[in-house]
Design a protein around this motif. Sequence first.
Motif, short mmCIF file in Angstrom:
data_model
loop_
_atom_site.label_atom_id
_atom_site.label_comp_id
_atom_site.label_asym_id
_atom_site.label_seq_id
_atom_site.Cartn_x
_atom_site.Cartn_y
_atom_site.Cartn_z
N ASP A 156 0.84 -1.21 0.00
CA ASP A 156 0.00 0.00 0.00
C ASP A 156 0.87 1.26 0.00
O ASP A 156 0.62 2.21 -0.75
N VAL A 157 1.87 1.26 0.86
CA VAL A 157 2.75 2.42 0.97
C VAL A 157 3.55 2.61 -0.32
O VAL A 157 3.72 3.74 -0.79
N GLN A 158 3.99 1.50 -0.92
CA GLN A 158 4.75 1.61 -2.16
C GLN A 158 3.90 2.17 -3.31
O GLN A 158 4.43 2.86 -4.17
N ARG A 159 2.63 1.92 -3.31
CA ARG A 159 1.77 2.53 -4.33
C ARG A 159 1.83 4.06 -4.22
O ARG A 159 1.87 4.77 -5.22
N ILE A 160 1.84 4.54 -2.98
CA ILE A 160 1.88 5.98 -2.76
C ILE A 160 3.25 6.54 -3.11
O ILE A 160 3.35 7.56 -3.81
N THR A 161 4.33 5.89 -2.66
CA THR A 161 5.66 6.42 -2.95
C THR A 161 5.97 6.35 -4.44
O THR A 161 6.62 7.25 -4.97
N ARG A 162 5.48 5.34 -5.13
CA ARG A 162 5.69 5.25 -6.58
C ARG A 162 4.94 6.39 -7.29
O ARG A 162 5.42 6.96 -8.26
N ALA A 163 3.75 6.68 -6.82
CA ALA A 163 2.99 7.79 -7.40
C ALA A 163 3.72 9.12 -7.16
O ALA A 163 3.76 9.97 -8.06
N LEU A 164 4.29 9.28 -5.97
CA LEU A 164 5.04 10.51 -5.68
C LEU A 164 6.28 10.59 -6.57
O LEU A 164 6.63 11.68 -7.05
N GLN A 165 6.92 9.45 -6.84
CA GLN A 165 8.07 9.43 -7.75
C GLN A 165 7.62 9.82 -9.16
O GLN A 165 8.30 10.60 -9.84
N HIS A 166 6.53 9.26 -9.58
CA HIS A 166 5.99 9.54 -10.92
C HIS A 166 5.70 11.04 -11.09
O HIS A 166 5.89 11.60 -12.17
N GLU A 167 5.23 11.66 -10.02
CA GLU A 167 4.91 13.09 -10.06
C GLU A 167 6.16 13.96 -9.91
O GLU A 167 6.07 15.19 -10.01
N GLY A 168 7.30 13.34 -9.65
CA GLY A 168 8.54 14.10 -9.50
C GLY A 168 8.77 14.66 -8.11
O GLY A 168 9.70 15.45 -7.91
N VAL A 169 7.94 14.26 -7.17
CA VAL A 169 8.09 14.75 -5.79
C VAL A 169 9.28 14.07 -5.13
O VAL A 169 10.02 14.69 -4.38
N ILE A 170 9.46 12.78 -5.44
CA ILE A 170 10.59 12.02 -4.91
C ILE A 170 11.51 11.74 -6.10
O ILE A 170 11.06 11.23 -7.12
N PRO A 171 12.79 12.08 -5.93
CA PRO A 171 13.72 11.82 -7.06
C PRO A 171 13.92 10.35 -7.33
O PRO A 171 13.70 9.49 -6.58
#
Length: 55
Positions: free
Chosen positions: A40-55
Amino acid sequence: MITRGHAPIWIAEEDDLATRANDPTLSPPGREMVLIRLADVQRITRALQHEGVIP
């Protein structure tokens, strides 16, 4: 809503869950629960990566 400001919290939770999932003393049901939460958490962090929030 999850924003840029929340990213460090999600990253820290992902790291914590990944560490806990590798704990050899964790019971099988406990490991399953951790792995479900980790997914569940990885779905969120992957989405944040996709949006460029997380490098």
